[in-house]
Design a protein around this motif. Structure first.
Motif, PDB file in Angstrom:
ATOM      1  N   ARG A  55      46.079  45.372  35.734  1.00  0.00           N
ATOM      2  CA  ARG A  55      44.895  44.732  36.302  1.00  0.00           C
ATOM      3  C   ARG A  55      44.462  43.563  35.409  1.00  0.00           C
ATOM      4  NH1 ARG A  55      46.471  47.374  39.697  1.00  0.00           N
ATOM      5  NH2 ARG A  55      45.539  49.138  40.808  1.00  0.00           N
ATOM      6  N   THR A  56      43.743  42.626  35.988  1.00  0.00           N
ATOM      7  CA  THR A  56      43.087  41.590  35.192  1.00  0.00           C
ATOM      8  C   THR A  56      41.881  42.221  34.508  1.00  0.00           C
ATOM      9  OG1 THR A  56      43.806  39.766  36.598  1.00  0.00           O
ATOM     10  CG2 THR A  56      41.820  39.411  35.275  1.00  0.00           C
ATOM     11  N   ILE A  57      41.821  42.103  33.192  1.00  0.00           N
ATOM     12  CA  ILE A  57      40.753  42.721  32.404  1.00  0.00           C
ATOM     13  C   ILE A  57      39.755  41.643  31.971  1.00  0.00           C
ATOM     14  CG2 ILE A  57      40.214  44.055  30.338  1.00  0.00           C
ATOM     15  CD1 ILE A  57      41.775  45.588  32.496  1.00  0.00           C
ATOM     16  N   ASN A  58      38.483  41.925  32.192  1.00  0.00           N
ATOM     17  CA  ASN A  58      37.437  40.957  31.846  1.00  0.00           C
ATOM     18  C   ASN A  58      36.606  41.352  30.637  1.00  0.00           C
ATOM     19  OD1 ASN A  58      37.546  38.829  34.035  1.00  0.00           O
ATOM     20  ND2 ASN A  58      37.391  40.666  35.302  1.00  0.00           N
ATOM     21  N   GLN A 130      33.755  36.290  22.582  1.00  0.00           N
ATOM     22  CA  GLN A 130      33.933  37.744  22.548  1.00  0.00           C
ATOM     23  C   GLN A 130      35.376  38.163  22.825  1.00  0.00           C
ATOM     24  OE1 GLN A 130      31.148  39.325  25.392  1.00  0.00           O
ATOM     25  NE2 GLN A 130      29.343  38.700  24.213  1.00  0.00           N
ATOM     26  N   MET A 131      36.199  37.228  23.307  1.00  0.00           N
ATOM     27  CA  MET A 131      37.584  37.571  23.623  1.00  0.00           C
ATOM     28  C   MET A 131      38.382  37.738  22.324  1.00  0.00           C
ATOM     29  SD  MET A 131      37.451  37.676  26.906  1.00  0.00           S
ATOM     30  CE  MET A 131      35.719  38.128  26.799  1.00  0.00           C
ATOM     31  N   PRO A 132      38.981  38.899  22.086  1.00  0.00           N
ATOM     32  CA  PRO A 132      39.617  39.151  20.779  1.00  0.00           C
ATOM     33  C   PRO A 132      40.957  38.473  20.550  1.00  0.00           C
ATOM     34  CG  PRO A 132      39.879  41.048  22.224  1.00  0.00           C
ATOM     35  CD  PRO A 132      38.998  40.082  22.955  1.00  0.00           C
ATOM     36  N   TRP A 183      44.874  36.250  32.564  1.00  0.00           N
ATOM     37  CA  TRP A 183      45.539  34.950  32.593  1.00  0.00           C
ATOM     38  C   TRP A 183      44.536  33.947  33.142  1.00  0.00           C
ATOM     39  CZ3 TRP A 183      50.686  34.098  35.804  1.00  0.00           C
ATOM     40  CH2 TRP A 183      51.110  32.772  35.652  1.00  0.00           C
ATOM     41  N   THR A 184      44.107  33.019  32.308  1.00  0.00           N
ATOM     42  CA  THR A 184      43.096  32.042  32.716  1.00  0.00           C
ATOM     43  C   THR A 184      43.728  30.663  32.901  1.00  0.00           C
ATOM     44  OG1 THR A 184      42.470  31.348  30.460  1.00  0.00           O
ATOM     45  CG2 THR A 184      41.405  33.304  31.354  1.00  0.00           C
ATOM     46  N   THR A 185      43.281  29.982  33.939  1.00  0.00           N
ATOM     47  CA  THR A 185      43.775  28.625  34.226  1.00  0.00           C
ATOM     48  C   THR A 185      42.601  27.698  34.544  1.00  0.00           C
ATOM     49  OG1 THR A 185      44.122  29.246  36.539  1.00  0.00           O
ATOM     50  CG2 THR A 185      46.018  29.415  35.067  1.00  0.00           C
ATOM     51  N   GLY A 186      41.493  27.901  33.833  1.00  0.00           N
ATOM     52  CA  GLY A 186      40.310  27.078  34.058  1.00  0.00           C
ATOM     53  C   GLY A 186      40.525  25.638  33.630  1.00  0.00           C
ATOM     54  N   PRO A 187      39.589  24.755  34.003  1.00  0.00           N
ATOM     55  CA  PRO A 187      39.719  23.313  33.717  1.00  0.00           C
ATOM     56  C   PRO A 187      39.965  22.968  32.255  1.00  0.00           C
ATOM     57  CG  PRO A 187      37.913  23.709  35.240  1.00  0.00           C
ATOM     58  CD  PRO A 187      38.366  25.053  34.775  1.00  0.00           C
ATOM     59  N   VAL A 188      39.425  23.770  31.333  1.00  0.00           N
ATOM     60  CA  VAL A 188      39.582  23.433  29.917  1.00  0.00           C
ATOM     61  C   VAL A 188      41.057  23.397  29.516  1.00  0.00           C
ATOM     62  CG1 VAL A 188      39.440  25.825  29.100  1.00  0.00           C
ATOM     63  CG2 VAL A 188      38.744  23.952  27.594  1.00  0.00           C
ATOM     64  N   ASN A 189      41.892  24.225  30.151  1.00  0.00           N
ATOM     65  CA  ASN A 189      43.314  24.258  29.809  1.00  0.00           C
ATOM     66  C   ASN A 189      44.007  22.923  30.027  1.00  0.00           C
ATOM     67  OD1 ASN A 189      44.300  27.301  29.359  1.00  0.00           O
ATOM     68  ND2 ASN A 189      42.712  27.319  30.932  1.00  0.00           N
ATOM     69  N   TRP A 212      44.074  35.970  27.575  1.00  0.00           N
ATOM     70  CA  TRP A 212      43.240  36.787  26.711  1.00  0.00           C
ATOM     71  C   TRP A 212      43.847  38.175  26.663  1.00  0.00           C
ATOM     72  CZ3 TRP A 212      38.226  35.171  29.720  1.00  0.00           C
ATOM     73  CH2 TRP A 212      37.830  33.888  29.298  1.00  0.00           C
ATOM     74  N   PHE A 213      43.837  38.811  25.513  1.00  0.00           N
ATOM     75  CA  PHE A 213      44.396  40.158  25.417  1.00  0.00           C
ATOM     76  C   PHE A 213      43.606  41.001  24.420  1.00  0.00           C
ATOM     77  CE2 PHE A 213      46.714  37.580  22.312  1.00  0.00           C
ATOM     78  CZ  PHE A 213      46.710  38.373  21.175  1.00  0.00           C
TER      79      PHE A 213
END
Length: 238
Positions: A55-58, A130-132, A183-189, A212-213
């Motif tokens: 699953r995608t984890i938030n 907060q993302m480790p 897996w993030t693909t937001g504009p900042v990338n 993020w993991f």
């Protein structure tokens, strides 16, 4: 006579295997072959379970386990065994440290602030910090090859597909060891300043996304309800 022929055929087969196994000894070749054949059915259910339960984890625990780096290296190894038509191995994995993480978070907060205001930017900064674990995945682009995205089998498209498969392998490997991913693909990338924020990414690499993991926190995400039936997804042709 038949026994001699059989023995000769077995020896010839083993010598061929050694030739295509980089010179490994016969015991080493057999050790690789036998477990693979005998374990196929044993692990089918386990692999299927991993595929269906990822699953995608938030939300993650704030810190990573002590052995997290070896776990990540194992996941990267799995990633490099993704399908790769042209065998270009176009994937690169950039593991971010504390300073690089903060630079990316601050860049993203600035972009959000410009669009939605300072309060939204501050909230996003707090959330992202907060993302480790952070892994930026890129695709090496060969300027000497056909990179026209409109061509179905262009190297650019083939390699992008390979890197996406590698990301899935990476996430599944981490999932198998109790880690969650997003897996993030937001504009900042894809912002012009992103490569510098990460730490001078090479010009010939394009960003595919950031992963993020970490160890999942809170309640596990529920199983998504699929919108399409098997009859819709699986199309049969005579």
């Amino acid at each position: 006579m038949m026994l001699l022929r059989s023995t000769f055929c077995i020896q010839l087969l083993l010598q061929s295997l050694i030739h295509y196994s980089n010179g490994l000894s016969i015991p080493s070749v057999l050790k690789r072959l036998v477990p693979f054949r005998s374990s196929t059915k044993k692990y089918d259910h386990h692999v299927q379970s991993l595929l269906l339960t990822r699953r995608t984890i938030n939300a993650f625990e704030p810190t990573l386990p002590k052995d997290w780096e070896s776990v990540v290296e194992t996941a990267v190894t799995a990633a490099t065994y993704a399908p790769n038509h042209k065998r270009t191995e176009p994937w690169r994995f950039h593991l971010l440290g504390e300073n690089a993480i903060r630079r990316v978070c601050e860049l993203n907060a600035r972009l959000v602030s410009e669009k939605k205001g300072p309060a939204a930017g501050d909230a996003k900064l707090e959330r992202w910090l907060q993302m480790p674990g952070w892994m930026v995945v890129t695709q090496v682009v060969d300027d000497n090859s056909n990179n026209d995205w409109k061509i179905p089998n262009s190297l650019l498209k083939e390699d992008y597909a390979a890197v996406c498969c590698a990301v899935q392998n990476f996430c599944l490997s981490l999932h198998s060891q109790g880690y969650g991913t997003k897996w993030t693909t937001g504009p900042v990338n894809f912002d012009d300043a992103f490569k510098t924020a990460v730490g001078a990414l090479p010009d010939n690499e394009q960003v595919v996304g950031t992963i993020w993991f970490g160890i999942p926190a809170g309640t596990a995400p529920s199983t998504p309800v699929k919108k399409l039936t098997m009859d819709t997804v699986l199309c049969r042709h005579d």
